[in-house]
Scaffold this motif. Structure first.
Motif, mmCIF file in Angstrom:
data_model
loop_
_atom_site.group_PDB
_atom_site.id
_atom_site.type_symbol
_atom_site.label_atom_id
_atom_site.label_comp_id
_atom_site.label_asym_id
_atom_site.label_seq_id
_atom_site.Cartn_x
_atom_site.Cartn_y
_atom_site.Cartn_z
ATOM 1 N N ALA A 278 -6.090 15.745 -9.088
ATOM 2 C CA ALA A 278 -4.623 15.535 -7.800
ATOM 3 C C ALA A 278 -6.237 15.279 -6.600
ATOM 4 O O ALA A 278 -5.190 14.659 -5.838
ATOM 5 N N HIS A 279 -6.815 15.488 -6.241
ATOM 6 C CA HIS A 279 -7.000 14.856 -5.284
ATOM 7 C C HIS A 279 -7.621 13.776 -4.957
ATOM 8 O O HIS A 279 -7.705 12.948 -3.671
ATOM 9 N N ARG A 280 -8.189 13.095 -5.373
ATOM 10 C CA ARG A 280 -8.586 12.064 -5.743
ATOM 11 C C ARG A 280 -7.103 11.287 -4.972
ATOM 12 O O ARG A 280 -7.245 9.666 -4.787
ATOM 13 N N LYS A 281 -5.992 11.505 -6.226
ATOM 14 C CA LYS A 281 -5.015 10.452 -5.993
ATOM 15 C C LYS A 281 -4.651 11.114 -4.400
ATOM 16 O O LYS A 281 -3.331 9.705 -4.059
ATOM 17 N N SER A 282 -4.671 12.270 -3.711
ATOM 18 C CA SER A 282 -4.545 12.309 -2.299
ATOM 19 C C SER A 282 -5.258 11.784 -1.541
ATOM 20 O O SER A 282 -4.707 10.447 -0.344
ATOM 21 N N VAL A 283 -7.211 11.112 -1.621
ATOM 22 C CA VAL A 283 -7.488 10.266 -1.116
ATOM 23 C C VAL A 283 -7.123 9.004 -1.154
ATOM 24 O O VAL A 283 -7.156 8.466 0.401
ATOM 25 N N ILE A 284 -6.810 8.215 -2.025
ATOM 26 C CA ILE A 284 -6.420 7.226 -1.977
ATOM 27 C C ILE A 284 -4.542 6.776 -1.118
ATOM 28 O O ILE A 284 -4.857 5.369 -0.578
ATOM 29 N N ASP A 285 -4.170 7.919 -1.668
ATOM 30 C CA ASP A 285 -2.324 7.132 -0.771
ATOM 31 C C ASP A 285 -2.479 7.456 0.305
ATOM 32 O O ASP A 285 -2.095 6.886 0.994
ATOM 33 N N TRP A 286 -4.181 8.330 1.334
ATOM 34 C CA TRP A 286 -4.350 9.379 2.349
ATOM 35 C C TRP A 286 -4.691 7.104 2.608
ATOM 36 O O TRP A 286 -4.630 6.837 4.090
ATOM 37 N N LYS A 287 -5.712 6.917 1.551
ATOM 38 C CA LYS A 287 -6.486 5.368 2.522
ATOM 39 C C LYS A 287 -5.137 4.386 2.834
ATOM 40 O O LYS A 287 -5.516 2.928 3.605
ATOM 41 N N ARG A 288 -4.007 4.154 2.120
ATOM 42 C CA ARG A 288 -3.667 3.257 1.811
ATOM 43 C C ARG A 288 -2.559 3.559 2.966
ATOM 44 O O ARG A 288 -1.840 2.712 3.836
ATOM 45 N N LYS A 289 -2.058 4.867 3.599
ATOM 46 C CA LYS A 289 -1.538 4.946 4.643
ATOM 47 C C LYS A 289 -2.305 3.876 6.194
ATOM 48 O O LYS A 289 -1.582 4.264 7.027
ATOM 49 N N HIS A 290 -3.484 5.010 6.297
ATOM 50 C CA HIS A 290 -3.950 4.603 7.072
ATOM 51 C C HIS A 290 -3.971 3.470 7.002
ATOM 52 O O HIS A 290 -4.233 2.462 8.499
ATOM 53 N N ARG A 291 -4.457 1.921 6.424
ATOM 54 C CA ARG A 291 -4.539 0.982 6.473
ATOM 55 C C ARG A 291 -3.234 0.305 6.825
ATOM 56 O O ARG A 291 -2.918 -0.491 7.609
ATOM 57 N N GLU A 292 -1.933 1.323 6.445
ATOM 58 C CA GLU A 292 -0.603 0.604 6.923
ATOM 59 C C GLU A 292 -0.234 0.645 8.881
ATOM 60 O O GLU A 292 -0.010 0.093 9.414
ATOM 61 N N GLN A 293 -0.785 1.633 9.426
ATOM 62 C CA GLN A 293 -1.171 2.449 10.261
ATOM 63 C C GLN A 293 -1.730 2.041 11.368
ATOM 64 O O GLN A 293 -1.647 1.150 12.282
ATOM 65 N N GLU A 294 -3.296 1.184 10.808
ATOM 66 C CA GLU A 294 -3.919 0.133 11.565
ATOM 67 C C GLU A 294 -3.678 -0.549 11.589
ATOM 68 O O GLU A 294 -3.037 -1.298 12.435
ATOM 69 N N SER A 295 -2.868 -1.246 10.508
ATOM 70 C CA SER A 295 -2.568 -2.596 10.773
ATOM 71 C C SER A 295 -0.849 -2.469 11.956
ATOM 72 O O SER A 295 -0.773 -4.347 12.184
ATOM 73 N N LYS A 296 -0.561 -1.430 11.666
ATOM 74 C CA LYS A 296 0.621 -1.056 13.520
ATOM 75 C C LYS A 296 0.272 -0.836 13.794
ATOM 76 O O LYS A 296 1.039 -0.511 15.057
ATOM 77 N N GLY A 297 -1.053 -1.029 14.365
ATOM 78 C CA GLY A 297 -1.803 -0.849 16.064
ATOM 79 C C GLY A 297 -1.490 1.126 16.372
ATOM 80 O O GLY A 297 -1.329 0.384 17.090
ATOM 81 N N TYR A 298 -1.358 2.050 15.123
ATOM 82 C CA TYR A 298 -1.594 3.285 16.042
ATOM 83 C C TYR A 298 -2.217 3.603 16.180
ATOM 84 O O TYR A 298 -3.496 3.322 16.454
ATOM 85 N N ASN A 299 -2.052 4.057 17.122
ATOM 86 C CA ASN A 299 -3.208 4.703 18.183
ATOM 87 C C ASN A 299 -4.418 6.020 17.533
ATOM 88 O O ASN A 299 -3.209 6.536 16.183
ATOM 89 N N ARG A 300 -5.326 6.339 16.989
ATOM 90 C CA ARG A 300 -6.511 7.302 16.443
ATOM 91 C C ARG A 300 -5.991 8.797 16.356
ATOM 92 O O ARG A 300 -5.516 9.421 15.067
#
Length: 552
Positions: A278-300
């Protein structure tokens, strides 16, 4: 120790002693040379405990005791063939006194951890603990003192190259330093000057874990084979450490240590623990969402908070870390340990946090296509305008290199190194989790005790405050009562003065009767009720009891 020339005993008696205290124990008991005793035992056809026998016995594992073949009552003559020497000779342990084979046989007999194939031995002595320190202490009792000589009122050690080499690979340098009455730094310098290889980092840890460890052979050298040095009397005295898992009872400690020595990584294709999946799935989802937010220029600051392992290890190392956690929890779950959703271990009721980080390498940054375009634009603008702003392009990139560091409760750490990787330290990780849980228990109990003391102090302070306030109230009431009583007494004294007159008219007599009634109304001991004022509240202060006119 007494000297024995010849010892007679039956094969059965010698067999019983060997299986009770080991061959090394028998040799020490009767002051017999170990190798000579071993030869006589083999010639007599007496079986001896196999390698690993005493270690298994210490961990309450099943062991096999070989039967003694007949005849059991045959008499054996054990002889002490060691030549009688002077006291000076007996203090030295040189190659002439004992051969290399004899030394290595003694080494194998003394150390409970020497199951590695590179260190030969017939058996292992039954020490109560498997620590290297205990082994070295036992060996120090069976090996003669170092050779020394006196000069100018000082004692000097004589370091023999081959002897010191065997000693260094028998026990840690700090223990060998004690025998020579010098510091461990001195022993290391002597080894360097005599070209003696020393055990690498992690050697003793692997030895304790029963893993094969290579022994670096003594190289051929043109350097001197002996060296002398002053005996300073300075030795290494490490602080006494508590016994491993000493906070557990003997039964639980034995079980935990037994499991820790046998813990292994599960098969890569084996199903992982549900919490880890379950934690591995959560980490994978977080990484995917993090890449999307970086590509959109989100502030850290606007990005989601990183999950455990999400931003401390690379995607390539994540499966390895999860397999480590999986091996630990599967070994510890039968001991009533569990894993939280954010991969913290619950051990003995305490939640132990584990942090994992992956080291990074610094490499030269290669500008991207976009960065090259920015640099070209900057150069063009610079030619046209002197105020052109140079783009900020980093010089270095930091790339994960796969070397992991695991920290238990932000205190004890294990990391990949040249000598071992973390997978080799699973047993130590498990023991550290238990030790961290005990530290957390002590800290929690200390906090609870401190909180209990604060609450108790606050309770006593509150009780005293209430008691003082009650005392103040009672004292003020007493003062108010006494004031009313004084007023009543003053009125009565005045009435008595008026009554002295002989000619009292009826009006005066009526006034006296009225005044006495008012005095009784003031007097708290009588507390007479007045027709107009009712009963006086004597406990109130003067301002509260003050008589006032009414305007209605």
């Amino acid at each position: 120790m007494p000297e024995y020339s010849n010892i007679e005993m039956t094969r059965k008696q010698l067999y019983d002693e060997i299986w009770e205290i080991s061959v090394a124990g028998v040799a020490k008991k009767y002051n017999l040379p170990y190798t000579h005793l071993m030869k006589q035992i083999k010639d007599a056809g007496i079986p001896i405990p196999p390698s690993g026998y005493w270690t298994k016995l210490n961990f309450n594992k099943p062991v096999t005791k070989l039967e003694l073949p007949e005849p059991a009552d045959e008499i054996i003559l054990l002889s002490n063939s060691r030549p009688s020497t002077s006291k000076k000779k007996r203090q030295s342990l040189t190659i002439e006194s004992y051969s290399k084979d004899e030394l290595e046989a003694g080494i194998a007999e003394a150390s409970t951890a020497l199951e590695a194939p590179t260190l030969p031995g017939e058996e292992q002595a039954p020490f109560p603990s498997t620590t290297i320190k205990d082994d070295a202490s036992e060996v120090a009792q069976t090996i003669d003192l170092p050779e020394t000589y006196e000069q100018s009122g000082q004692t000097f050690n004589i370091y023999d190259r081959e002897l010191l080499y065997n000693e260094i690979w028998l026990a840690p340098v700090t223990e060998i330093a004690k025998r020579y009455a010098v510091s461990d730094v001195t022993i290391r310098k002597v080894c360097q000057s005599l070209d003696i290889p020393t055990p690498p980092v992690g050697y003793w840890a692997k030895l304790r874990a029963g893993k094969p460890v290579p022994r670096t052979p003594l190289p051929i050298t043109n350097k001197p084979t002996k060296k002398s040095g002053v005996r300073t009397g300075t030795d290494y005295s490490p602080s006494l450490e508590k016994e491993t898992l000493s906070f557990l009872n003997e039964e639980d400690r034995s079980v935990v240590l037994s499991i820790a020595t046998q813990i292994r990584l599960p098969n890569e294709n084996a199903k992982m623990h549900p919490t880890i999946v379950a934690h591995r799935k959560s980490v994978i989802d977080w990484k995917r969402k993090h890449r999307e937010q970086e590509s959109k220029g989100y502030n850290r600051r606007a990005m989601d908070t990183p999950l455990f392992l999400a931003d401390t290890v690379s995607e390539e190392s994540l499966p390895r870390v999860l397999h480590l956690f999986d091996a630990l929890i599967k070994a510890m779950e039968p001991l009533e340990c569990s894993l939280t959703s954010d991969l913290k271990f619950v051990v003995n009721g305490e939640t132990v946090s584990v942090s994992v980080t992956e080291a990074k390498d610094e490499i030269q940054h290669i500008p991207t296509k976009e960065e090259n375009i920015q640099l070209l634009k900057y150069e063009e603008d610079k030619r046209r305008n002197s105020w052109a702003s140079k783009p900020k392009i980093r010089k270095y990139d930091y790339v994960y290199n796969g070397r992991l560091t695991v920290s238990i409760n932000s205190s004890k750490s294990f990391r990949d190194c040249k000598s071992y990787v973390i997978e080799d330290r699973l047993g130590d990780l498990m023991i550290s989790l238990y030790e961290a849980s005990d530290i957390l228990r002590q800290e929690r109990e200390a906090r609870e005790e401190a909180k209990r003391k604060r609450q108790e102090e606050e309770r006593r302070r509150e009780e005293r405050r209430q008691r003082v306030n009650e005392e103040v109230d009672q004292t003020l009431i007493l003062e108010n009562l006494s004031e009313d009583y004084d007023t009543a007494c003053k009125i009565r004294r005045y009435i008595a003065a008026v009554e002295v007159s002989e000619n009292l008219d009826p009006k005066t007599k009526d006034w006296i009767t009225w005044a006495k009634a008012k005095a009784d109304w003031y007097d708290p001991t009588i507390a007479r009720e007045d027709e107009f004022f009712g009963k006086r509240d004597h406990q109130k202060n003067a301002d509260q009891k003050k008589l006032e006119r009414r305007w209605w």
